[in-house]
Scaffold this motif. Structure first.
Motif, PDB file in Angstrom:
ATOM      1  N   ALA A  24       0.804  -1.222   0.000  1.00 50.90           N
ATOM      2  CA  ALA A  24       0.000   0.000   0.000  1.00 50.90           C
ATOM      3  C   ALA A  24       0.835   1.268   0.000  1.00 50.90           C
ATOM      4  N   LEU A  25       2.171   1.162   0.030  1.00 50.31           N
ATOM      5  CA  LEU A  25       3.033   2.339   0.133  1.00 50.31           C
ATOM      6  C   LEU A  25       3.998   2.418  -1.042  1.00 50.31           C
ATOM      7  N   VAL A  26       4.331   3.637  -1.414  1.00 47.02           N
ATOM      8  CA  VAL A  26       5.283   3.879  -2.498  1.00 47.02           C
ATOM      9  C   VAL A  26       6.662   3.344  -2.111  1.00 47.02           C
ATOM     10  N   ASN A  27       7.332   2.692  -3.052  1.00 43.11           N
ATOM     11  CA  ASN A  27       8.689   2.191  -2.849  1.00 43.11           C
ATOM     12  C   ASN A  27       9.668   3.353  -3.014  1.00 43.11           C
ATOM     13  N   MET A  28      10.261   3.789  -1.891  1.00 41.71           N
ATOM     14  CA  MET A  28      11.146   4.949  -1.923  1.00 41.71           C
ATOM     15  C   MET A  28      12.482   4.666  -2.613  1.00 41.71           C
ATOM     16  N   ASP A  29      12.850   3.408  -2.732  1.00 44.13           N
ATOM     17  CA  ASP A  29      14.068   3.092  -3.491  1.00 44.13           C
ATOM     18  C   ASP A  29      13.917   3.504  -4.949  1.00 44.13           C
ATOM     19  N   GLU A  30      12.689   3.469  -5.435  1.00 45.64           N
ATOM     20  CA  GLU A  30      12.420   3.873  -6.819  1.00 45.64           C
ATOM     21  C   GLU A  30      12.070   5.356  -6.916  1.00 45.64           C
ATOM     22  N   ALA A  31      11.410   5.888  -5.884  1.00 46.62           N
ATOM     23  CA  ALA A  31      10.907   7.261  -5.959  1.00 46.62           C
ATOM     24  C   ALA A  31      11.949   8.316  -5.598  1.00 46.62           C
ATOM     25  N   VAL A  32      12.955   7.935  -4.797  1.00 48.58           N
ATOM     26  CA  VAL A  32      13.951   8.899  -4.313  1.00 48.58           C
ATOM     27  C   VAL A  32      15.239   8.754  -5.119  1.00 48.58           C
ATOM     28  N   PRO A  33      15.758   9.840  -5.683  1.00 46.21           N
ATOM     29  CA  PRO A  33      17.021   9.776  -6.427  1.00 46.21           C
ATOM     30  C   PRO A  33      18.159   9.253  -5.552  1.00 46.21           C
ATOM     31  N   ALA A  34      19.100   8.542  -6.147  1.00 44.42           N
ATOM     32  CA  ALA A  34      20.190   7.907  -5.409  1.00 44.42           C
ATOM     33  C   ALA A  34      20.984   8.918  -4.595  1.00 44.42           C
ATOM     34  N   GLU A  35      21.247  10.114  -5.164  1.00 45.00           N
ATOM     35  CA  GLU A  35      22.053  11.109  -4.450  1.00 45.00           C
ATOM     36  C   GLU A  35      21.339  11.620  -3.201  1.00 45.00           C
ATOM     37  N   GLU A  36      20.012  11.618  -3.233  1.00 46.04           N
ATOM     38  CA  GLU A  36      19.237  12.018  -2.043  1.00 46.04           C
ATOM     39  C   GLU A  36      19.242  10.897  -1.014  1.00 46.04           C
ATOM     40  N   LYS A  37      19.055   9.683  -1.461  1.00 46.99           N
ATOM     41  CA  LYS A  37      19.004   8.529  -0.566  1.00 46.99           C
ATOM     42  C   LYS A  37      20.312   8.360   0.198  1.00 46.99           C
ATOM     43  N   GLU A  38      21.430   8.632  -0.470  1.00 44.93           N
ATOM     44  CA  GLU A  38      22.744   8.438   0.145  1.00 44.93           C
ATOM     45  C   GLU A  38      23.024   9.414   1.280  1.00 44.93           C
ATOM     46  N   GLN A  39      22.218  10.463   1.416  1.00 39.64           N
ATOM     47  CA  GLN A  39      22.442  11.428   2.496  1.00 39.64           C
ATOM     48  C   GLN A  39      21.990  10.888   3.855  1.00 39.64           C
ATOM     49  N   PHE A  40      21.101   9.904   3.849  1.00 42.09           N
ATOM     50  CA  PHE A  40      20.596   9.345   5.096  1.00 42.09           C
ATOM     51  C   PHE A  40      21.565   8.298   5.639  1.00 42.09           C
ATOM     52  N   PHE A  41      21.570   8.142   6.965  1.00 45.90           N
ATOM     53  CA  PHE A  41      22.339   7.054   7.556  1.00 45.90           C
ATOM     54  C   PHE A  41      21.896   5.750   6.903  1.00 45.90           C
ATOM     55  N   GLU A  42      22.866   4.955   6.470  1.00 50.63           N
ATOM     56  CA  GLU A  42      22.533   3.737   5.732  1.00 50.63           C
ATOM     57  C   GLU A  42      21.652   2.791   6.553  1.00 50.63           C
ATOM     58  N   GLY A  43      22.017   2.585   7.829  1.00 49.03           N
ATOM     59  CA  GLY A  43      21.253   1.676   8.668  1.00 49.03           C
ATOM     60  C   GLY A  43      19.846   2.174   8.939  1.00 49.03           C
TER      61      GLY A  43
END
Length: 432
Positions: free
Chosen positions: A116-135
């Motif tokens: 029921a939720l959007v997959n953020m791995d697909e919706a968020v650009p890689a450069e944005e995703k990498e800013q978050f703590f990996e864990g």
């Protein structure tokens, strides 16, 4: 919310959810965000009990976002903490879900299980995703998909009553940072002062988190089988049994949770309180004399050295026909600048790694308050912290089975071997 209520709602709404998710997702992907006749888009944003304390902050972030994105407006709806799960389930089942919602990973994973939720791995650009703590980013994963964007974090510290320590002939340097040292410290406090050193909460996720820090692997990698009936599992149960049998922890540990620990600390009946820094405000309001005697130490951990962090996230339901705008807003409110601003008005931590470079998280003023000490220590702990209990199926059943087993062992109703075997059987049934 109790699992039976969740299942009750889901039994009536599953078909609606899946149908709504499928249809709205395809519409969104095919046609993009839906706009009104004037070319503007309104998204609805739900939070959990942030009004009125944080009204100025949230409204300020929304105003900044709308200034940068003049074609998008944000309608903010604040929901009482205890009502969120019921309201979001009702909204999803009636196909009136918000475009962005503030949830915790365990509950959000139940919606993710229904796709029921959007997959953020697909919706968020890689450069944005990498800013978050990996864990922290991974803590929002279920079945190989990431269902949420991490927002704010909370890491526990050890708050200790220096008056009790001085009476026992101890100093802050003696406060344990490893579970292996807790028994001796607790004996010293009890013998010299008559008070308890610790109240190890076993309610909620506390017990499972403690076991993981002690080196216990709860399940196999695909979470289909329990793996805690091991030497490490026995050692973790033995810790609690020894503390209880030697009368080094209050009897209320069996029946009451973290709230009781806070009460006892405020009453001067507990030497060390393991808690989030936000509870320092409670201590200051209710027991200023105890607050004056309070100093801060790192949280206790096991042989793994791991420390738990609690995370809150933002999710975008697939029903939303404004997914692009919803994801854009989610990334805006969680950017480093906005997170640091939020952290400066409430004792939480950022999920963006670069935000910790702000002096606020690594420079202490002269004569720091307990809150300031807690902020620096908890920020330092983030590099060794992660969400120790990932989203799991039938989580409330798993929690209860482990707590029931430990309680039976502490009361002598079962041996440790019997208790672990009983929990193992219940976990395997729940996981499958």
């Amino acid at each position: 919310m109790k699992k039976f209520l969740f299942l009750l709602v889901m039994s009536f709404s599953l078909m609606l959810i899946l149908a709504g998710c499928s249809g709205s997702s395809e519409d969104s992907q095919a046609g993009g965000d839906e706009a009104n006749s004037e070319g503007s888009t309104e998204i609805e944003f739900w939070t959990m009990q942030l009004k009125p304390t944080f009204t100025d902050y949230i409204e300020g972030v929304i105003a900044d976002f709308e200034e940068e994105n003049p074609n998008i407006t944000v309608k903010w709806v604040d929901v009482p903490w205890g009502d969120m799960e019921k309201k979001i389930l009702s909204a999803v089942s009636s196909e009136t879900a918000p475009d962005v919602a503030n949830l915790n990973p365990q509950f959000a994973s139940q919606l993710a299980e229904l796709d029921a939720l959007v997959n953020m791995d697909e919706a968020v650009p890689a450069e944005e995703k990498e800013q978050f703590f990996e864990g922290i980013w991974k803590s929002n994963s279920f079945d190989g998909k990431t269902f949420g964007v991490p927002w704010y974090l909370s890491s526990q510290v050890s708050m200790y009553n220096n008056n009790i320590l001085e009476e026992a002939g101890l100093t802050g340097e003696d406060v344990p940072t490893k579970y292996a040292d807790v028994l001796d410290f607790s004996k010293k406090i009890k013998e010299e002062t008559g008070q308890y050193a610790f109240f190890p909460s076993i309610d909620g996720s506390h017990l499972l988190e403690t076991m993981v820090t002690m080196g216990v692997e709860l399940t196999n990698e695909d979470m289909t089988k329990a793996t805690f009936n091991t030497a490490e599992g026995k050692e973790s149960f033995q810790f609690f049994v020894d503390m209880y049998e030697n009368e080094l922890i209050p009897r209320e540990v069996l029946t009451e949770g973290h709230g009781k620990a806070v009460d006892m600390y405020q009453a001067g009946q507990l030497a060390v309180l393991s808690s989030g820094p936000q509870f320092l405000n409670t201590v200051n309001e209710n027991a200023p004399d105890i607050y004056e005697a309070t100093e801060i130490a790192p949280i206790i951990t096991g042989k793994t050295g791991l420390m738990n962090v609690a995370a809150m996230n933002l999710v975008v339901p697939k029903q939303s026909d404004k997914q692009d705008a919803a994801v854009k807003f989610s990334l805006f409110i969680t950017n480093a600048e906005n997170q640091v601003e939020f952290d400066k008005i409430v004792p939480i931590l950022p999920s963006i790694e670069t935000a910790l470079e702000d002096p606020y998280f690594n420079e202490l003023p002269e004569s720091p308050s307990p809150e300031e000490e807690a902020r620096i220590i908890s920020a330092e702990q983030l590099k060794n912290s992660e969400v120790l209990i990932p989203p799991m199926k039938n989580y409330s059943d798993l929690q209860k089975a482990m707590t029931d087993a430990l309680q039976a062992a502490m009361l002598g109703e079962m041996s440790i071997d019997e208790a672990l075997a009983d929990a193992e059987q219940k976990w395997n049934k729940a996981l499958q």
